[in-house]
Scaffold this motif. Structure first.
Motif, PDB file in Angstrom:
ATOM      1  N   GLU A  24      -5.051  -2.354  11.011  1.00 42.59           N
ATOM      2  CA  GLU A  24      -6.231  -1.751  10.394  1.00 42.59           C
ATOM      3  C   GLU A  24      -6.298  -2.090   8.916  1.00 42.59           C
ATOM      4  O   GLU A  24      -5.279  -2.187   8.239  1.00 42.59           O
ATOM      5  CB  GLU A  24      -6.189  -0.229  10.563  1.00 42.59           C
ATOM      6  N   ILE A  25      -7.507  -2.248   8.446  1.00 37.86           N
ATOM      7  CA  ILE A  25      -7.733  -2.515   7.027  1.00 37.86           C
ATOM      8  C   ILE A  25      -7.945  -1.178   6.346  1.00 37.86           C
ATOM      9  O   ILE A  25      -8.831  -0.405   6.708  1.00 37.86           O
ATOM     10  CB  ILE A  25      -8.967  -3.412   6.829  1.00 37.86           C
ATOM     11  N   ASN A  26      -7.165  -0.942   5.360  1.00 39.27           N
ATOM     12  CA  ASN A  26      -7.281   0.308   4.625  1.00 39.27           C
ATOM     13  C   ASN A  26      -8.040   0.017   3.330  1.00 39.27           C
ATOM     14  O   ASN A  26      -7.520  -0.626   2.419  1.00 39.27           O
ATOM     15  CB  ASN A  26      -5.894   0.888   4.339  1.00 39.27           C
ATOM     16  N   LEU A  27      -9.272   0.469   3.264  1.00 42.07           N
ATOM     17  CA  LEU A  27     -10.101   0.212   2.093  1.00 42.07           C
ATOM     18  C   LEU A  27      -9.573   0.897   0.845  1.00 42.07           C
ATOM     19  O   LEU A  27      -9.787   0.422  -0.270  1.00 42.07           O
ATOM     20  CB  LEU A  27     -11.534   0.654   2.371  1.00 42.07           C
ATOM     21  N   LEU A  28      -8.895   1.990   1.026  1.00 42.31           N
ATOM     22  CA  LEU A  28      -8.333   2.705  -0.124  1.00 42.31           C
ATOM     23  C   LEU A  28      -7.295   1.843  -0.838  1.00 42.31           C
ATOM     24  O   LEU A  28      -7.223   1.846  -2.077  1.00 42.31           O
ATOM     25  CB  LEU A  28      -7.716   4.042   0.332  1.00 42.31           C
ATOM     26  N   TYR A  36      -7.327  -1.458  -0.990  1.00 38.06           N
ATOM     27  CA  TYR A  36      -8.095  -2.459  -1.741  1.00 38.06           C
ATOM     28  C   TYR A  36      -8.677  -1.850  -3.016  1.00 38.06           C
ATOM     29  O   TYR A  36      -8.680  -2.481  -4.072  1.00 38.06           O
ATOM     30  CB  TYR A  36      -9.226  -3.044  -0.884  1.00 38.06           C
ATOM     31  N   TRP A  37      -9.202  -0.666  -2.916  1.00 41.35           N
ATOM     32  CA  TRP A  37      -9.778  -0.003  -4.086  1.00 41.35           C
ATOM     33  C   TRP A  37      -8.711   0.213  -5.163  1.00 41.35           C
ATOM     34  O   TRP A  37      -8.976   0.039  -6.340  1.00 41.35           O
ATOM     35  CB  TRP A  37     -10.426   1.325  -3.687  1.00 41.35           C
ATOM     36  N   ARG A  38      -7.510   0.578  -4.767  1.00 45.27           N
ATOM     37  CA  ARG A  38      -6.415   0.788  -5.744  1.00 45.27           C
ATOM     38  C   ARG A  38      -6.073  -0.513  -6.465  1.00 45.27           C
ATOM     39  O   ARG A  38      -5.821  -0.515  -7.666  1.00 45.27           O
ATOM     40  CB  ARG A  38      -5.194   1.349  -5.023  1.00 45.27           C
ATOM     41  N   VAL A  39      -6.051  -1.636  -5.713  1.00 43.49           N
ATOM     42  CA  VAL A  39      -5.757  -2.933  -6.342  1.00 43.49           C
ATOM     43  C   VAL A  39      -6.862  -3.299  -7.330  1.00 43.49           C
ATOM     44  O   VAL A  39      -6.588  -3.746  -8.454  1.00 43.49           O
ATOM     45  CB  VAL A  39      -5.594  -4.029  -5.259  1.00 43.49           C
ATOM     46  N   ILE A  40      -8.112  -3.096  -6.925  1.00 37.65           N
ATOM     47  CA  ILE A  40      -9.234  -3.399  -7.826  1.00 37.65           C
ATOM     48  C   ILE A  40      -9.178  -2.511  -9.056  1.00 37.65           C
ATOM     49  O   ILE A  40      -9.388  -2.973 -10.186  1.00 37.65           O
ATOM     50  CB  ILE A  40     -10.576  -3.241  -7.078  1.00 37.65           C
ATOM     51  N   TRP A  41      -8.901  -1.245  -8.881  1.00 38.90           N
ATOM     52  CA  TRP A  41      -8.852  -0.310 -10.014  1.00 38.90           C
ATOM     53  C   TRP A  41      -7.710  -0.663 -10.965  1.00 38.90           C
ATOM     54  O   TRP A  41      -7.839  -0.552 -12.172  1.00 38.90           O
ATOM     55  CB  TRP A  41      -8.711   1.127  -9.497  1.00 38.90           C
TER      56      TRP A  41
END
Length: 158
Positions: free
Chosen positions: A11-15, A17-22
């Protein structure tokens, strides 16, 4: 049970990805700023290119003829140009591509100084080098003006 474990691992965890972007937000902001600045600078130094397009839709008359007398009126300002009412769109395209029309346009609107602006002295209003001939002007117009006939839509594009 085994299938559910495989799906949960993939599963892809969007959270995440958001942490890496932030975490990399400063780097992303700097990259976007410099790309925007670079594109603005490049756009200021580019040469402006203008393009005009005219679309002519010949309308047939009630008798089934070409009915292009309206188009022939457009050429009323150019001496010696007249089209009969039964002119086909193919004949109009040939006329618009003719050297006669282009020569009359160059003469009427004094286009040689515009077409050969590098050889023209604006201050002295004279030629810097040997003046171009009418044939040079016609060849220059041929490279600029394109006339096409779209048979499906019954239009002529200039």
């Amino acid at each position: 049970m085994n299938n559910q474990e495989e799906y949960s691992d993939e599963e892809i965890n969007l959270l995440d990805y958001w942490r890496v972007i932030w975490k990399r937000k400063i780097l992303i902001i700097i990259v976007v700023f410099f790309i925007t600045l670079l594109s603005a600078v490049i756009s200021f130094y580019r040469t402006d290119i203008y393009q005009a397009k005219a679309v002519i839709s010949p309308i047939g008359d009630e008798k089934g003829g070409g009915g292009l007398s309206l188009l022939s009126q457009q050429f009323g300002g150019l001496a010696g140009i007249s089209l009969p009412a039964s002119t086909s769109s193919k004949e109009i395209v040939n006329l618009l591509n003719s050297n006669m029309i282009r020569e009359k346009m160059i003469e009427k609107y004094n286009l040689l100084p515009v077409l050969f602006s590098k050889k023209w002295d604006k201050d002295k209003k004279g030629w810097i080098e040997k003046p171009p001939t009418m044939w040079n002007g016609i060849r220059a117009l041929n490279s600029i003006i394109k006339v096409t006939n779209n048979i499906k839509e019954n239009t002529i594009s200039v």
